[in-house]
Design a protein around this motif. Structure first.
Motif, PDB file in Angstrom:
ATOM      1  N   GLU A   1       4.806  15.965 -38.182  1.00  0.00           N
ATOM      2  CA  GLU A   1       3.457  16.356 -38.518  1.00  0.00           C
ATOM      3  C   GLU A   1       3.070  15.745 -39.865  1.00  0.00           C
ATOM      4  OE1 GLU A   1       1.067  20.527 -38.174  1.00  0.00           O
ATOM      5  OE2 GLU A   1       3.215  20.562 -38.498  1.00  0.00           O
ATOM      6  N   VAL A   2       1.822  15.277 -39.958  1.00  0.00           N
ATOM      7  CA  VAL A   2       1.352  14.704 -41.218  1.00  0.00           C
ATOM      8  C   VAL A   2       0.377  15.682 -41.865  1.00  0.00           C
ATOM      9  CG1 VAL A   2       0.276  12.726 -42.329  1.00  0.00           C
ATOM     10  CG2 VAL A   2       1.576  12.405 -40.217  1.00  0.00           C
ATOM     11  N   ILE A   3       0.695  16.096 -43.102  1.00  0.00           N
ATOM     12  CA  ILE A   3      -0.094  17.117 -43.789  1.00  0.00           C
ATOM     13  C   ILE A   3      -0.539  16.583 -45.144  1.00  0.00           C
ATOM     14  CG2 ILE A   3      -0.081  19.486 -44.688  1.00  0.00           C
ATOM     15  CD1 ILE A   3       2.351  19.993 -42.796  1.00  0.00           C
ATOM     16  N   VAL A   4      -1.831  16.673 -45.425  1.00  0.00           N
ATOM     17  CA  VAL A   4      -2.321  16.217 -46.717  1.00  0.00           C
ATOM     18  C   VAL A   4      -2.466  17.412 -47.655  1.00  0.00           C
ATOM     19  CG1 VAL A   4      -4.778  16.305 -46.061  1.00  0.00           C
ATOM     20  CG2 VAL A   4      -4.049  14.811 -47.917  1.00  0.00           C
ATOM     21  N   VAL A   5      -2.088  17.214 -48.920  1.00  0.00           N
ATOM     22  CA  VAL A   5      -2.285  18.227 -49.956  1.00  0.00           C
ATOM     23  C   VAL A   5      -3.406  17.721 -50.854  1.00  0.00           C
ATOM     24  CG1 VAL A   5      -1.222  19.480 -51.881  1.00  0.00           C
ATOM     25  CG2 VAL A   5       0.141  18.876 -49.874  1.00  0.00           C
ATOM     26  N   THR A   6      -4.524  18.446 -50.863  1.00  0.00           N
ATOM     27  CA  THR A   6      -5.694  17.924 -51.551  1.00  0.00           C
ATOM     28  C   THR A   6      -6.460  19.043 -52.247  1.00  0.00           C
ATOM     29  OG1 THR A   6      -7.645  16.514 -51.244  1.00  0.00           O
ATOM     30  CG2 THR A   6      -7.157  18.055 -49.478  1.00  0.00           C
ATOM     31  N   SER A   7      -7.444  18.691 -53.080  1.00  0.00           N
ATOM     32  CA  SER A   7      -8.134  19.721 -53.846  1.00  0.00           C
ATOM     33  C   SER A   7      -9.526  19.334 -54.336  1.00  0.00           C
ATOM     34  CB  SER A   7      -7.317  20.084 -55.091  1.00  0.00           C
ATOM     35  OG  SER A   7      -7.338  18.994 -55.991  1.00  0.00           O
ATOM     36  N   GLY A   8      -9.816  18.049 -54.422  1.00  0.00           N
ATOM     37  CA  GLY A   8     -11.061  17.624 -55.048  1.00  0.00           C
ATOM     38  C   GLY A   8     -10.899  17.517 -56.541  1.00  0.00           C
ATOM     39  N   LYS A   9     -10.717  18.669 -57.183  1.00  0.00           N
ATOM     40  CA  LYS A   9     -10.585  18.684 -58.639  1.00  0.00           C
ATOM     41  C   LYS A   9      -9.174  18.229 -59.051  1.00  0.00           C
ATOM     42  CE  LYS A   9     -11.490  21.714 -62.563  1.00  0.00           C
ATOM     43  NZ  LYS A   9     -10.255  21.362 -63.280  1.00  0.00           N
ATOM     44  N   GLY A  10      -9.098  17.604 -60.188  1.00  0.00           N
ATOM     45  CA  GLY A  10      -7.806  17.177 -60.704  1.00  0.00           C
ATOM     46  C   GLY A  10      -7.143  18.287 -61.505  1.00  0.00           C
ATOM     47  N   GLY A  11      -5.847  18.200 -61.651  1.00  0.00           N
ATOM     48  CA  GLY A  11      -5.134  19.119 -62.528  1.00  0.00           C
ATOM     49  C   GLY A  11      -4.915  20.520 -61.993  1.00  0.00           C
ATOM     50  N   VAL A  12      -5.116  20.722 -60.692  1.00  0.00           N
ATOM     51  CA  VAL A  12      -4.929  22.071 -60.156  1.00  0.00           C
ATOM     52  C   VAL A  12      -3.522  22.259 -59.573  1.00  0.00           C
ATOM     53  CG1 VAL A  12      -7.371  22.399 -59.676  1.00  0.00           C
ATOM     54  CG2 VAL A  12      -5.898  21.508 -57.886  1.00  0.00           C
ATOM     55  N   GLY A  13      -2.775  21.160 -59.478  1.00  0.00           N
ATOM     56  CA  GLY A  13      -1.388  21.288 -59.035  1.00  0.00           C
ATOM     57  C   GLY A  13      -1.067  20.679 -57.680  1.00  0.00           C
ATOM     58  N   LYS A  14      -1.790  19.656 -57.285  1.00  0.00           N
ATOM     59  CA  LYS A  14      -1.502  18.995 -55.999  1.00  0.00           C
ATOM     60  C   LYS A  14      -0.108  18.388 -55.989  1.00  0.00           C
ATOM     61  CE  LYS A  14      -4.995  16.261 -56.414  1.00  0.00           C
ATOM     62  NZ  LYS A  14      -5.683  16.996 -57.456  1.00  0.00           N
ATOM     63  N   THR A  15       0.215  17.651 -57.037  1.00  0.00           N
ATOM     64  CA  THR A  15       1.489  16.938 -57.073  1.00  0.00           C
ATOM     65  C   THR A  15       2.649  17.926 -57.168  1.00  0.00           C
ATOM     66  OG1 THR A  15       0.420  15.038 -58.083  1.00  0.00           O
ATOM     67  CG2 THR A  15       2.799  15.195 -58.334  1.00  0.00           C
ATOM     68  N   THR A  16       2.509  18.926 -58.032  1.00  0.00           N
ATOM     69  CA  THR A  16       3.540  19.961 -58.153  1.00  0.00           C
ATOM     70  C   THR A  16       3.733  20.655 -56.812  1.00  0.00           C
ATOM     71  OG1 THR A  16       2.774  20.278 -60.407  1.00  0.00           O
ATOM     72  CG2 THR A  16       4.209  21.979 -59.502  1.00  0.00           C
TER      73      THR A  16
ATOM     74  N   GLY B   1      -5.516   9.807 -40.678  1.00  0.00           N
ATOM     75  CA  GLY B   1      -4.367  10.006 -39.802  1.00  0.00           C
ATOM     76  C   GLY B   1      -3.591  11.290 -40.019  1.00  0.00           C
ATOM     77  N   VAL B   2      -4.151  12.271 -40.742  1.00  0.00           N
ATOM     78  CA  VAL B   2      -3.403  13.515 -40.946  1.00  0.00           C
ATOM     79  C   VAL B   2      -3.707  14.527 -39.832  1.00  0.00           C
ATOM     80  CG1 VAL B   2      -3.447  13.195 -43.446  1.00  0.00           C
ATOM     81  CG2 VAL B   2      -5.084  14.744 -42.392  1.00  0.00           C
ATOM     82  N   ASP B   3      -2.746  15.423 -39.611  1.00  0.00           N
ATOM     83  CA  ASP B   3      -2.914  16.444 -38.584  1.00  0.00           C
ATOM     84  C   ASP B   3      -3.543  17.705 -39.146  1.00  0.00           C
ATOM     85  OD1 ASP B   3      -1.549  14.916 -36.585  1.00  0.00           O
ATOM     86  OD2 ASP B   3       0.273  15.339 -37.730  1.00  0.00           O
ATOM     87  N   ARG B   4      -3.188  18.026 -40.388  1.00  0.00           N
ATOM     88  CA  ARG B   4      -3.800  19.180 -41.022  1.00  0.00           C
ATOM     89  C   ARG B   4      -3.801  19.029 -42.541  1.00  0.00           C
ATOM     90  NH1 ARG B   4       0.485  24.144 -40.800  1.00  0.00           N
ATOM     91  NH2 ARG B   4       2.332  23.005 -40.142  1.00  0.00           N
ATOM     92  N   ALA B   5      -4.518  19.958 -43.177  1.00  0.00           N
ATOM     93  CA  ALA B   5      -4.705  19.833 -44.620  1.00  0.00           C
ATOM     94  C   ALA B   5      -4.364  21.133 -45.319  1.00  0.00           C
ATOM     95  CB  ALA B   5      -6.155  19.449 -44.918  1.00  0.00           C
ATOM     96  N   LEU B   6      -3.810  21.001 -46.517  1.00  0.00           N
ATOM     97  CA  LEU B   6      -3.609  22.149 -47.397  1.00  0.00           C
ATOM     98  C   LEU B   6      -4.505  21.943 -48.609  1.00  0.00           C
ATOM     99  CD1 LEU B   6       0.297  22.359 -47.345  1.00  0.00           C
ATOM    100  CD2 LEU B   6      -1.300  23.806 -46.085  1.00  0.00           C
TER     101      LEU B   6
END
Lengths: 156, 264
Positions: free
Chosen positions: B3-18, B134-139
């Motif tokens: 499964e391909v899942i994207v971690v996203t937020s719009g705003k920077g610095g909210v902790g996507k990478t962490t 190409g992602v299946d779902r998003a967080l």
């Protein structure tokens, strides 16, 4: 009817577009349109409008969902929101002073009807959780509960 | 097929990478084969948070340009068997990859891995479009701040427009005591606006700062509140039912006592 000036429940204050230079540029293009949209077909939006989304329609607009902060509706006619209105709404954008804005919960950042602009208070309490109607009366935007005790629909 | 899942937020610095690093770590800990993709081309970070910076030879752009094979660019984590990283390029920018190429890439990755987590860049431009191709779902990661929630709302609208199934929400950096005092948006306030399902709440945790700088995800550390929250979210991603943790449990004994008597 409650008097919205200047300390109404949701405290909207109205002013002419002319005294609000920062905003006139926004509404001018819209005001130039010549239709009195109220008689046009209504546009149904069957979802929540989210930040950055904009609906622009000559007639009335009916939303089944919320209008979130950051979303915009510009309608030639009335705007009816069956949900929580938190965004910016312009009813009667072609200049129709008879246009209305109704919502289950009316808490817009800014509300424009015809040439009038009302904005939410910079600080203040949240409005009552009740359906409300906004319209122009006596040269200002007034807001009243839609579920009046006498059971009559508010008319302008 | 993974499964391909994207971690996203719009705003920077909210902790996507962490969040990406910790969820990947927690999933791999439970035995899954996981690949983390750093889609933030030009502002490479995920490798640092994972402590893998010194192992990078090839990157994502090298792969899509055909300069190397995918397998050559993938970095094996130094701690966990099943965890892999596809690093971003540092010297290129977002326009060096197209959504089409990303779609092909994720398609190839899902053959090999059970979970492919894509760390999206901030913003809504090309980098974001690449990340969601190409992602299946998003967080969606949001912090309890008006600006973050506004941007999350914008992102949810864009995901809907791209016909990606309803995203799940991670509320990050919540401070229960501030919420209780009425000084911070509550999880309920955020859900009321965004109207999407919650998949987890991560409390503010000083240990995140320490572990992030050390290149060692908090999910590996027993006793870290944030790490525990991430492990729970990972289990939910894998389909398990996990009860939400009691965020008040960590507040002092006196606090709890006071609340019992209705004084807090």
């Amino acid at each position: 009817m409650r008097n919205p000036f200047p300390t109404a429940g949701n405290g909207l204050t109205a002013r002419e577009t002319a005294v609000c230079p920062g905003v006139t540029t926004v509404s001018h293009a819209v005001l130039e349109r010549k239709t009195d949209g109220a008689s046009r077909d209504a546009l149904y939006v069957r979802r929540t409008l989210r930040a950055g989304q904009r609906v622009d329609h000559d007639g009335s607009v009916v939303v089944f969902g919320d209008v979130n902060a950051g979303a915009e509706i510009v309608a030639g006619g009335d705007v009816l929101v069956f949900g929580h209105l938190r965004g910016v709404v312009h009813a009667g954008a072609a200049g129709a002073e008879t246009a209305r804005v109704c919502a289950w919960r009316l808490e817009p950042v800014q509300l424009r009807i015809g040439r009038m602009i009302a904005r939410s208070p910079d600080r203040g309490e949240a409005p009552a959780f009740a359906p409300e109607v906004a319209r122009i009366e006596g040269g200002q935007v007034v807001i009243e509960r839609a579920d009046r005790e006498d059971g009559r629909v508010p008319r302008g | 097929m993974g499964e391909v899942i994207v971690v996203t937020s719009g705003k920077g610095g909210v902790g996507k990478t962490t969040t990406t690093a910790n969820l990947g770590t927690a999933l791999a800990q439970s035995g899954a084969r996981v690949c983390l993709v750093d889609a933030d081309i030009g502002l490479r970070n995920l490798d640092v948070v994972l402590g893998l910076e010194n192992r990078i030879v090839y990157d994502l752009v090298d792969v899509v340009e055909g300069f190397c094979r995918l397998r050559q660019a993938l970095i094996r984590d130094k701690r966990l068997e099943g965890l892999h990283l596809l690093p971003a390029a540092q010297t290129k920018d977002k326009t060096s990859v197209t959504p089409e190429q990303m779609r092909e890439l994720t398609q190839e990755l899902r053959q090999e891995f059970e979970f492919v987590l894509i760390d999206s860049p901030a913003g809504i431009e090309q980098g974001f479009k690449n990340a969601i191709a190409g992602v299946d779902r998003a967080l969606i990661v949001a912090t309890p701040e008006v600006a973050s929630v506004r941007d999350a709302d914008r992102i949810i609208g864009l995901l809907e427009a791209a016909e990606i199934p309803p995203a799940k929400l991670i509320v990050n950096r919540l401070r229960p005591q501030m919420v209780r005092r009425g000084d911070m948006m509550s999880v309920e306030d955020i859900i009321d606006i965004l109207a999407i399902d919650l998949i987890g709440v991560v409390p503010e945790d000083e240990q995140i700062v320490v572990t992030t700088n050390r290149g060692e995800p908090a999910a590996l550390i027993q006793g870290s509140r944030a790490g525990e929250a991430y492990r729970n979210i990972a289990r939910r991603i894998a389909g398990e039912e996990v009860p939400f943790m009691d965020l008040d449990a960590n507040s002092g004994f006196l606090d709890r006592l006071r609340r019992m008597f209705g004084q807090a």
